[in-house]
Design a protein around this motif. Sequence first.
Motif, mmCIF file in Angstrom:
data_model
loop_
_atom_site.group_PDB
_atom_site.id
_atom_site.type_symbol
_atom_site.label_atom_id
_atom_site.label_comp_id
_atom_site.label_asym_id
_atom_site.label_seq_id
_atom_site.Cartn_x
_atom_site.Cartn_y
_atom_site.Cartn_z
ATOM 1 N N GLY A 21 0.822 -1.208 0.000
ATOM 2 C CA GLY A 21 0.000 0.000 0.000
ATOM 3 C C GLY A 21 0.851 1.250 0.000
ATOM 4 N N SER A 22 0.334 2.300 -0.646
ATOM 5 C CA SER A 22 1.088 3.553 -0.717
ATOM 6 C C SER A 22 0.993 4.330 0.577
ATOM 7 C CB SER A 22 0.568 4.415 -1.877
ATOM 8 O OG SER A 22 -0.813 4.707 -1.682
ATOM 9 N N SER A 23 -0.061 4.121 1.338
ATOM 10 C CA SER A 23 -0.225 4.830 2.605
ATOM 11 C C SER A 23 -0.961 3.937 3.580
ATOM 12 C CB SER A 23 -0.991 6.137 2.392
ATOM 13 O OG SER A 23 -1.266 6.750 3.634
ATOM 14 N N ARG A 24 -0.318 3.620 4.696
ATOM 15 C CA ARG A 24 -0.954 2.742 5.663
ATOM 16 C C ARG A 24 -2.047 3.442 6.448
ATOM 17 N NH1 ARG A 24 3.723 -1.205 8.201
ATOM 18 N NH2 ARG A 24 4.412 -2.075 6.223
ATOM 19 N N ALA A 25 -2.083 4.745 6.386
ATOM 20 C CA ALA A 25 -3.158 5.464 7.058
ATOM 21 C C ALA A 25 -4.502 5.170 6.422
ATOM 22 C CB ALA A 25 -2.884 6.962 7.028
ATOM 23 N N THR A 26 -4.504 4.765 5.171
ATOM 24 C CA THR A 26 -5.758 4.536 4.438
ATOM 25 C C THR A 26 -5.954 3.056 4.106
ATOM 26 O OG1 THR A 26 -4.656 4.937 2.324
ATOM 27 C CG2 THR A 26 -5.624 6.837 3.430
ATOM 28 N N TRP A 27 -5.383 2.170 4.916
ATOM 29 C CA TRP A 27 -5.438 0.738 4.604
ATOM 30 C C TRP A 27 -6.855 0.197 4.537
ATOM 31 C CZ3 TRP A 27 -7.844 -2.200 8.271
ATOM 32 C CH2 TRP A 27 -7.910 -1.691 9.570
ATOM 33 N N TRP A 28 -7.783 0.819 5.261
ATOM 34 C CA TRP A 28 -9.147 0.302 5.347
ATOM 35 C C TRP A 28 -10.072 0.864 4.266
ATOM 36 C CZ3 TRP A 28 -12.331 4.490 6.455
ATOM 37 C CH2 TRP A 28 -11.703 5.602 7.041
ATOM 38 N N PHE A 29 -9.614 1.835 3.474
ATOM 39 C CA PHE A 29 -10.461 2.458 2.462
ATOM 40 C C PHE A 29 -11.045 1.425 1.499
ATOM 41 C CE2 PHE A 29 -8.885 7.149 2.349
ATOM 42 C CZ PHE A 29 -9.056 7.223 3.715
ATOM 43 N N GLU A 30 -10.178 0.633 0.906
ATOM 44 C CA GLU A 30 -10.624 -0.321 -0.110
ATOM 45 C C GLU A 30 -11.559 -1.370 0.466
ATOM 46 O OE1 GLU A 30 -8.687 -3.370 -3.441
ATOM 47 O OE2 GLU A 30 -7.400 -2.154 -2.147
ATOM 48 N N ASP A 31 -11.330 -1.768 1.717
ATOM 49 C CA ASP A 31 -12.170 -2.789 2.337
ATOM 50 C C ASP A 31 -13.607 -2.306 2.512
ATOM 51 O OD1 ASP A 31 -10.028 -4.495 2.495
ATOM 52 O OD2 ASP A 31 -9.461 -3.866 4.518
ATOM 53 N N LEU A 32 -13.787 -1.019 2.823
ATOM 54 C CA LEU A 32 -15.129 -0.498 3.090
ATOM 55 C C LEU A 32 -15.889 -0.093 1.825
ATOM 56 C CD1 LEU A 32 -14.744 1.633 6.346
ATOM 57 C CD2 LEU A 32 -15.252 -0.786 6.069
ATOM 58 N N VAL A 33 -15.220 -0.087 0.695
ATOM 59 C CA VAL A 33 -15.897 0.271 -0.552
ATOM 60 C C VAL A 33 -17.022 -0.727 -0.869
ATOM 61 C CG1 VAL A 33 -15.582 0.391 -3.067
ATOM 62 C CG2 VAL A 33 -13.999 1.567 -1.556
ATOM 63 N N LEU B 237 -14.278 9.564 2.138
ATOM 64 C CA LEU B 237 -15.537 9.838 1.428
ATOM 65 C C LEU B 237 -15.289 10.133 -0.045
ATOM 66 C CD1 LEU B 237 -17.412 11.971 4.112
ATOM 67 C CD2 LEU B 237 -17.961 9.652 3.378
ATOM 68 N N PHE B 238 -14.241 10.893 -0.340
ATOM 69 C CA PHE B 238 -13.913 11.161 -1.741
ATOM 70 C C PHE B 238 -13.468 9.878 -2.450
ATOM 71 C CE2 PHE B 238 -12.939 15.515 0.029
ATOM 72 C CZ PHE B 238 -14.084 16.093 -0.485
ATOM 73 N N TYR B 239 -12.718 9.047 -1.744
ATOM 74 C CA TYR B 239 -12.274 7.766 -2.305
ATOM 75 C C TYR B 239 -13.478 6.873 -2.591
ATOM 76 C CZ TYR B 239 -9.818 3.274 -2.587
ATOM 77 O OH TYR B 239 -9.342 2.049 -2.989
ATOM 78 N N TYR B 240 -14.409 6.841 -1.658
ATOM 79 C CA TYR B 240 -15.605 6.005 -1.798
ATOM 80 C C TYR B 240 -16.445 6.450 -2.996
ATOM 81 C CZ TYR B 240 -19.995 3.669 -0.512
ATOM 82 O OH TYR B 240 -21.135 2.901 -0.519
ATOM 83 N N GLN B 241 -16.597 7.765 -3.143
ATOM 84 C CA GLN B 241 -17.396 8.293 -4.258
ATOM 85 C C GLN B 241 -16.801 7.888 -5.606
ATOM 86 O OE1 GLN B 241 -16.308 11.525 -6.138
ATOM 87 N NE2 GLN B 241 -17.829 10.839 -7.607
ATOM 88 N N LYS B 242 -15.497 8.037 -5.743
ATOM 89 C CA LYS B 242 -14.860 7.691 -7.021
ATOM 90 C C LYS B 242 -14.962 6.195 -7.305
ATOM 91 C CE LYS B 242 -11.507 11.491 -6.990
ATOM 92 N NZ LYS B 242 -10.067 11.858 -6.914
ATOM 93 N N ALA B 243 -14.757 5.383 -6.267
ATOM 94 C CA ALA B 243 -14.778 3.931 -6.456
ATOM 95 C C ALA B 243 -16.179 3.426 -6.797
ATOM 96 C CB ALA B 243 -14.250 3.242 -5.206
ATOM 97 N N LYS B 244 -17.190 3.948 -6.137
ATOM 98 C CA LYS B 244 -18.559 3.454 -6.340
ATOM 99 C C LYS B 244 -19.165 3.940 -7.649
ATOM 100 C CE LYS B 244 -20.595 1.304 -3.641
ATOM 101 N NZ LYS B 244 -20.675 -0.152 -3.418
ATOM 102 N N PHE B 245 -18.717 5.120 -8.122
ATOM 103 C CA PHE B 245 -19.317 5.687 -9.325
ATOM 104 C C PHE B 245 -18.924 4.940 -10.593
ATOM 105 C CE2 PHE B 245 -21.236 10.130 -8.895
ATOM 106 C CZ PHE B 245 -21.802 9.809 -7.678
ATOM 107 N N VAL B 246 -17.929 4.078 -10.499
ATOM 108 C CA VAL B 246 -17.467 3.374 -11.698
ATOM 109 C C VAL B 246 -18.571 2.509 -12.284
ATOM 110 C CG1 VAL B 246 -15.822 1.691 -12.583
ATOM 111 C CG2 VAL B 246 -15.078 3.392 -10.907
#
Length: 542
Positions: free
Chosen positions: A185-197, A225-234
């Motif tokens: 991962g590029s940033s461990r602070a955001t490790w859970w982002f992809e899991d919650l998508v 929230l911005f990450y979630y929006q981009k991922a879900k809109f695909v």
Amino acid sequence: MEACCNLEVDVNGEGVFMVDKEVLSSYSGRLSKLFSKTSTKGNLKVIFHDFPGGVESFELITRFSYNNGGIEINPSNISILHCAAHFMEMNKSFSGNDNLVERTEKILEELNCWTWFDLLGALKQSQDLASTANRADLLQKLLDALVGRLALANEASPCPSISSPDSFGFRVSCDSRSTESLKTGSSRATWWFEDLVAMNHDVIEMIVKLMVCKRFDHVLISRFLFYYQKAKFVHAKYDDKCKIMEMIINLLHSLGHSSVPNKSLFAILRVALNLSINKCSQNRLEGMIGGRLDEVTLDNLLVPSPSGVNYFYDINLILRFLKSFTSRGPQKISPDRVRKVANLIDSYLAEVAPDPSLKPLKFITLSMALPDSARESFDDVYHAIDIYLEVHVGLSEEEKLNICCVLNFEKLSSEACLHLAQNTKFPSRSALQALISQQTKLKNLLQDINDPRSCDSSPCSHTHNGIEGKKDETSKQIVLYAGNLDVVAENEKLRAHLQGMQWRVTQLEKACRKMQTQMTKIMRSRSSSSRNNTRSLPKLCS
């Protein structure tokens, strides 16, 4: 064989099961009550329209019943079994001590021992179940455990660069997939982002609200929230996009304003403008941007107009931003912020002025959206008007005069006044007004130079004083000039006179600067002398 299959069960229209009604009713209070009300003998048929978990869940229920409770209950099936057990009333009243409700609740008591992905799997399964009271309770337990796990990770590893699911003692996510993802991962602070998508927007809303209550970093929440929006809109459908966008806007509105970058807000705005989101969410988004309009760049404001509108840019949107900015009241907005917004709007005016479809009234409304006090100079406004008049050559004299009313001639520089007086695109009355403004400035400047009391302060500091007190006098002079002069015939004389005046003003400004220099030297000399002699020099100016 027929005696063992005397009940036909239709589960949500997804599948039909032939079962023994005596076996199921011995564990299910719901079926037991149902059969006790009918005297029909032989085969029966039961239709469920909202059975939690559908055919998969019902099949587990039948296995539990036929095997006398002998079924494995784990995080992968706990959600559907728990909700189905409550739905079928498989509790102690009908099943004794070995009842499904009690067994699932015991498993849920061990949530803290589950791995991270066990929690995710159970949560994802719960979000797909039909809404019931039991489902809501189960969902809340899982959410509390998941957010608590994230909070514990942050406490154990406050440094964002090392915060991860297995950064604390009992390894909340110790499987190989989680470990590998953390390494790459590029940033461990955001490790859970992809899991919650994988969660739907309703569950995400509940998660974020819990995070806010537990004082998670708002910057991190906004990034998610911005990450979630981009991922879900695909792959999301139009209606789902609208719901997701409304959810994200409402959650961002609950966060600290400084935690949400303006650039990201405008990215959300450009997407939202192409969706039919509700009015409340739209107002909240525009309010967040408008409240920080002094931090916005010109490029941010150049939003294309919506379909069906002839303007190049969405001017109505900018007017709503300005309304939101000024609605807080002048007492709550610092002058520096107001000046920044005024400079921004002046630049925006120059960008929209060449639009041939821009109506005079809209241009005037935008120009006057801020009070005169917001601008130290009206030179940029004059420049925008000059561009507008050059493009809109078919305007009537009255329309031109209305546009020129936007200008505060007292706040125009000498160069701008000179240019205006020679500008044939402007009405002659505006040229006269510029001339009278320059005469007033010159008169005030001469009075300041001749007044000895002005020595105590900068000779040039009073050039703009008395503006409000002279407005009525200036207006009367304009009417007098307009009534008694043939403006067209006197145009060349006015230009020559103004040029001469401009030269005089320049000479006077040089004299002022020279006097300032001399006064500074005198004051320094006085100060140095006072240190060597107890007697002070007499005051040069009273």
